[in-house]
Design an enzyme around this catalytic site. Structure first.
Site, PDB file in Angstrom:
ATOM      1  N   GLU A 122      47.723  50.718  23.849  1.00 14.73           N
ATOM      2  CA  GLU A 122      47.356  49.557  24.692  1.00 14.73           C
ATOM      3  C   GLU A 122      45.819  49.486  24.433  1.00 14.73           C
ATOM      4  O   GLU A 122      45.460  50.419  25.029  1.00 14.73           O
ATOM      5  CB  GLU A 122      48.181  49.696  25.951  1.00 14.73           C
TER       6      GLU A 122
ATOM      7  N   CYS B 167      47.884  43.623  32.431  1.00 16.35           N
ATOM      8  CA  CYS B 167      49.178  44.299  31.654  1.00 16.35           C
ATOM      9  C   CYS B 167      49.914  43.216  30.904  1.00 16.35           C
ATOM     10  O   CYS B 167      50.625  43.648  29.878  1.00 16.35           O
ATOM     11  CB  CYS B 167      50.062  45.058  32.663  1.00 16.35           C
TER      12      CYS B 167
ATOM     13  N   ASN C 285      43.922  47.898  38.012  1.00 20.77           N
ATOM     14  CA  ASN C 285      43.287  46.782  37.336  1.00 20.77           C
ATOM     15  C   ASN C 285      43.464  45.576  38.164  1.00 20.77           C
ATOM     16  O   ASN C 285      42.546  44.392  38.433  1.00 20.77           O
ATOM     17  CB  ASN C 285      44.044  46.450  35.882  1.00 20.77           C
TER      18      ASN C 285
ATOM     19  N   GLY D  68      51.890  51.230  36.474  1.00 22.26           N
ATOM     20  CA  GLY D  68      50.617  52.173  35.773  1.00 22.26           C
ATOM     21  C   GLY D  68      51.405  52.195  34.343  1.00 22.26           C
ATOM     22  O   GLY D  68      52.073  51.533  33.798  1.00 22.26           O
TER      23      GLY D  68
ATOM     24  N   GLU E 196      56.995  49.688  36.718  1.00 28.70           N
ATOM     25  CA  GLU E 196      56.247  48.468  35.903  1.00 28.70           C
ATOM     26  C   GLU E 196      55.098  48.939  35.243  1.00 28.70           C
ATOM     27  O   GLU E 196      54.205  49.452  35.475  1.00 28.70           O
ATOM     28  CB  GLU E 196      55.727  47.529  37.164  1.00 28.70           C
TER      29      GLU E 196
HETATM   30  P1  NAD Z   1      48.192  55.081  35.593  1.00 27.34           P
HETATM   31  O1  NAD Z   1      49.405  55.208  35.083  1.00 27.34           O
HETATM   32  O2  NAD Z   1      46.881  56.061  34.711  1.00 27.34           O
HETATM   33  O3  NAD Z   1      47.774  55.183  36.991  1.00 27.34           O
HETATM   34  C1  NAD Z   1      48.777  54.898  38.024  1.00 27.34           C
HETATM   35  C2  NAD Z   1      48.820  55.633  39.220  1.00 27.34           C
HETATM   36  O4  NAD Z   1      49.453  56.752  38.703  1.00 27.34           O
HETATM   37  C3  NAD Z   1      47.450  55.645  39.913  1.00 27.34           C
HETATM   38  O5  NAD Z   1      47.596  55.589  41.341  1.00 27.34           O
HETATM   39  C4  NAD Z   1      47.101  57.158  39.476  1.00 27.34           C
HETATM   40  O6  NAD Z   1      46.495  57.610  40.653  1.00 27.34           O
HETATM   41  C5  NAD Z   1      48.413  57.670  39.335  1.00 27.34           C
HETATM   42  N1  NAD Z   1      48.112  58.862  38.351  1.00 27.34           N
HETATM   43  C6  NAD Z   1      47.642  58.922  37.414  1.00 27.34           C
HETATM   44  N2  NAD Z   1      47.675  60.294  36.652  1.00 27.34           N
HETATM   45  C7  NAD Z   1      48.885  60.876  37.311  1.00 27.34           C
HETATM   46  C8  NAD Z   1      49.435  61.951  37.265  1.00 27.34           C
HETATM   47  N3  NAD Z   1      49.184  62.792  36.110  1.00 27.34           N
HETATM   48  N4  NAD Z   1      50.367  62.392  37.906  1.00 27.34           N
HETATM   49  C9  NAD Z   1      50.599  61.502  39.025  1.00 27.34           C
HETATM   50  N5  NAD Z   1      50.078  60.416  39.281  1.00 27.34           N
HETATM   51  C10 NAD Z   1      49.127  59.933  38.576  1.00 27.34           C
HETATM   52  O7  NAD Z   1      47.684  53.612  35.172  1.00 27.34           O
HETATM   53  P2  NAD Z   1      46.192  52.871  35.403  1.00 27.34           P
HETATM   54  O8  NAD Z   1      45.399  53.526  34.135  1.00 27.34           O
HETATM   55  O9  NAD Z   1      45.918  52.906  36.709  1.00 27.34           O
HETATM   56  O10 NAD Z   1      46.700  51.388  34.840  1.00 27.34           O
HETATM   57  C11 NAD Z   1      46.819  51.070  33.405  1.00 27.34           C
HETATM   58  C12 NAD Z   1      48.235  50.903  33.218  1.00 27.34           C
HETATM   59  O11 NAD Z   1      48.998  50.262  33.952  1.00 27.34           O
HETATM   60  C13 NAD Z   1      48.299  50.162  31.810  1.00 27.34           C
HETATM   61  O12 NAD Z   1      49.378  50.839  30.892  1.00 27.34           O
HETATM   62  C14 NAD Z   1      49.053  48.805  32.276  1.00 27.34           C
HETATM   63  O13 NAD Z   1      49.420  48.182  31.203  1.00 27.34           O
HETATM   64  C15 NAD Z   1      49.769  49.279  33.488  1.00 27.34           C
HETATM   65  N6  NAD Z   1      50.079  48.125  34.332  1.00 27.34           N
HETATM   66  C16 NAD Z   1      51.193  47.571  34.432  1.00 27.34           C
HETATM   67  C17 NAD Z   1      51.550  46.562  35.258  1.00 27.34           C
HETATM   68  C18 NAD Z   1      52.707  45.872  35.258  1.00 27.34           C
HETATM   69  O14 NAD Z   1      52.948  45.093  36.332  1.00 27.34           O
HETATM   70  N7  NAD Z   1      53.725  46.277  34.558  1.00 27.34           N
HETATM   71  C19 NAD Z   1      50.375  46.150  35.891  1.00 27.34           C
HETATM   72  C20 NAD Z   1      49.015  46.510  35.854  1.00 27.34           C
HETATM   73  C21 NAD Z   1      48.973  47.683  34.957  1.00 27.34           C
END
Ligand code: NAD
Length: 457
Positions: free
Chosen positions: A336, A246, A117, A190, A212
């Site tokens: 979310e 997020c 994002n 994530g 995070e």
């Molecule tokens: P995600 O958890 O799906 O993916 C994050 C990362 O993990 C990506 O690089 C992805 O390739 C990897 N990944 C995905 N599935 C995986 C698996 N099964 N095994 C290992 N790695 C895997 O998150 P997203 O959809 O990219 O982002 C959205 C989420 O991130 C939302 O929940 C949002 O709130 C959160 N977020 C948090 C912050 C923060 O700073 N706290 C900032 C931005 C987004």
């Protein structure tokens, strides 16, 4: 990337770290300047990639991505000497004469895994901390933001020794392959589901982590507010990056007697910001992909649409949407949202709003609008969240003097500014002594030493 190539890359990273080049502060400064140069020189290309992935307006790409990281780099360059300096602390009398210091030691090779994002900010801001603290780093951007991921990988390759900083592209399988290896630090941004996968993998090697994560951020609007300012701030924070932040307010808890006027002002602010047809606005983003588009459109089944509620699948456009008559049992309140839908739940007494918040996992952010000091204190006392604002939204994320991180389900650890340096540093405690005064009380045979030790220790 196959296992053999990955093992070779990690061996290169380890060799680079063990050669101690990253321990030198002038090396770190030079490399941080190189990162700054990489971003500034390629800003137009980064803006274009972000436009293609998320329809991000240049203003949001600067404020939430490139400009954000450059500010972190400038802070690190300005303060690096101070942050890295061993910190003197007091020494217990029993160890006199002696000096106690805390040394900031880099962990070694860190892996930084990012979401889609804010694909530039959330890859490179942790990287600033990792570099400033003297680590080598492997970056794993989200392949979901395809154009930005490709560009970042290329830029990192063009600007850094791959044994120092590398970037590995790929999806979940690639991340799992990487997670099977031993890193010295894991920094993950994530969702909580993947956060658990990361922490489980880290446990195998006892690798420390920062997680995070996300969650449903409540925005409580009580009485005694400026309606126009409140509406403008909520609309800006909710629809920035098309709701895919997020820290965006996820849902509104509104005191029933101001719900009607507030929703009227929110609708007016949406029109003021994005015009009567937001699909034509250059300032309104797009949903990252069709999977998320379909997921968000399904959530429109909850409550009553009072603004927006439309979408266009080919262009991944979803209108800024307000949903009234929502209850905690609705589908939209079970996950979310991460999109431009704002559900509204009214309350009569603040206890009801607090009960709704506390029934859900601890959020990354909680927002309250009210001038009432007592109410402000009450909300801080009776709820828990990673951070938040009183009478504003989102901006806590961009202050480098505030720790940014979650609590409970929304994360572990925090960063930004000096805290990014701290996140990637092991605090190594050292007492330095000479050979004078070797008080014998601690040595056996203890005989009557205990009574003296009790006096001095
Ligand atoms: P995600 O958890 O799906 O993916 C994050 C990362 O993990 C990506 O690089 C992805 O390739 C990897 N990944 C995905 N599935 C995986 C698996 N099964 N095994 C290992 N790695 C895997 O998150 P997203 O959809 O990219 O982002 C959205 C989420 O991130 C939302 O929940 C949002 O709130 C959160 N977020 C948090 C912050 C923060 O700073 N706290 C900032 C931005 C987004």
């Amino acid at each position: 990337m196959d296992r053999t190539t990955l093992a070779a890359l990690l061996a290169d990273h380890r060799a680079f770290f063990t050669a101690n080049r990253t321990k030198d502060l002038s090396f770190r400064r030079e490399q941080l300047k190189q990162l700054r140069h990489m971003i500034v020189r390629n800003e137009a290309a980064l803006f274009e990639a972000l436009k293609q992935d998320l329809g991000k307006p240049a203003f949001e790409s600067y404020g939430g991505e490139t400009g954000f990281v450059v500010r972190e780099i400038d802070g690190a360059l300005k303060n690096l000497d101070r942050w890295a300096k061993p910190r003197r602390v007091t020494t217990p009398l029993a160890y006199f004469p002696g000096k106690s210091r805390i040394y900031q030691e880099p962990y070694g090779v860190a892996m930084i895994i990012g979401p889609w994002n804010f694909p530039v900010q959330l890859m490179l801001t942790p990287l600033v901390g990792a570099m400033a603290a003297g680590n080598c780093a492997l970056l794993k951007p989200s392949i979901t933001a395809l154009h930005t991921s490709h560009l970042l990988a290329q830029l990192i390759k063009d600007h850094f020794d791959p044994a120092y900083i590398s970037c590995v592209e790929g999806g979940a399988e690639t991340t799992q392959l990487l997670l099977a290896e031993r890193f010295d630090y894991l920094f993950f941004t994530g969702g909580p589901a993947v956060g658990r996968i990361v922490m489980t993998a880290a446990a195998r090697h006892l690798t420390p982590v920062t997680l995070e994560l996300g969650g449903k951020n409540p925005c409580i609007v009580d009485k005694d507010i400026d309606l126009d300012v409140t509406a403008r701030r909520i609309v800006w924070g909710k629809f920035f990056n098309c709701g895919q932040s997020c820290v965006a307010p996820d849902y509104l808890l509104v005191r029933r007697d101001i719900k009607k006027p507030l929703l009227g002002r929110i609708a007016a602010a949406v029109q003021q910001f994005y015009g009567t047809d937001p699909s034509q606005s250059p300032d309104y983003g797009r949903i990252i992909d069709h999977g998320h588009f379909d997921r968000i459109m399904r959530l429109l089944g909850s409550g009553t649409v009072i603004l927006g509620g439309t979408g266009d699948r080919p262009t991944r456009y979803i209108a800024p949407t307000i949903l009234d008559n929502i209850t905690t049992g609705d589908a939209i309140m079970q996950e979310e949202i991460f999109g431009p839908l704002l559900p509204v739940l009214p309350y009569d007494e603040i206890d009801q709003a607090i009960a709704v918040v506390n029934k859900m996992p601890k959020p990354l952010a909680l927002y309250l609008f009210s001038r009432g000091r007592k109410l402000q204190q009450r909300i801080l006392r009776d709820t828990s969240a990673g951070g938040g604002c009183i009478n504003d939204v989102v901006i806590q994320e961009s202050s480098d003097s505030l720790p940014f991180g979650g609590v409970g389900e929304s994360g572990i650890g925090a960063y930004h500014g000096k805290l990014s340096f701290d996140a990637f540093s092991h605090q190594r405690s050292i007492i330095r002594r000479g050979f004078l005064f070797d008080v014998r009380l601690r040595y056996p045979p203890y005989k009557d030493h205990l009574k003296w030790v009790r006096k001095f220790w």
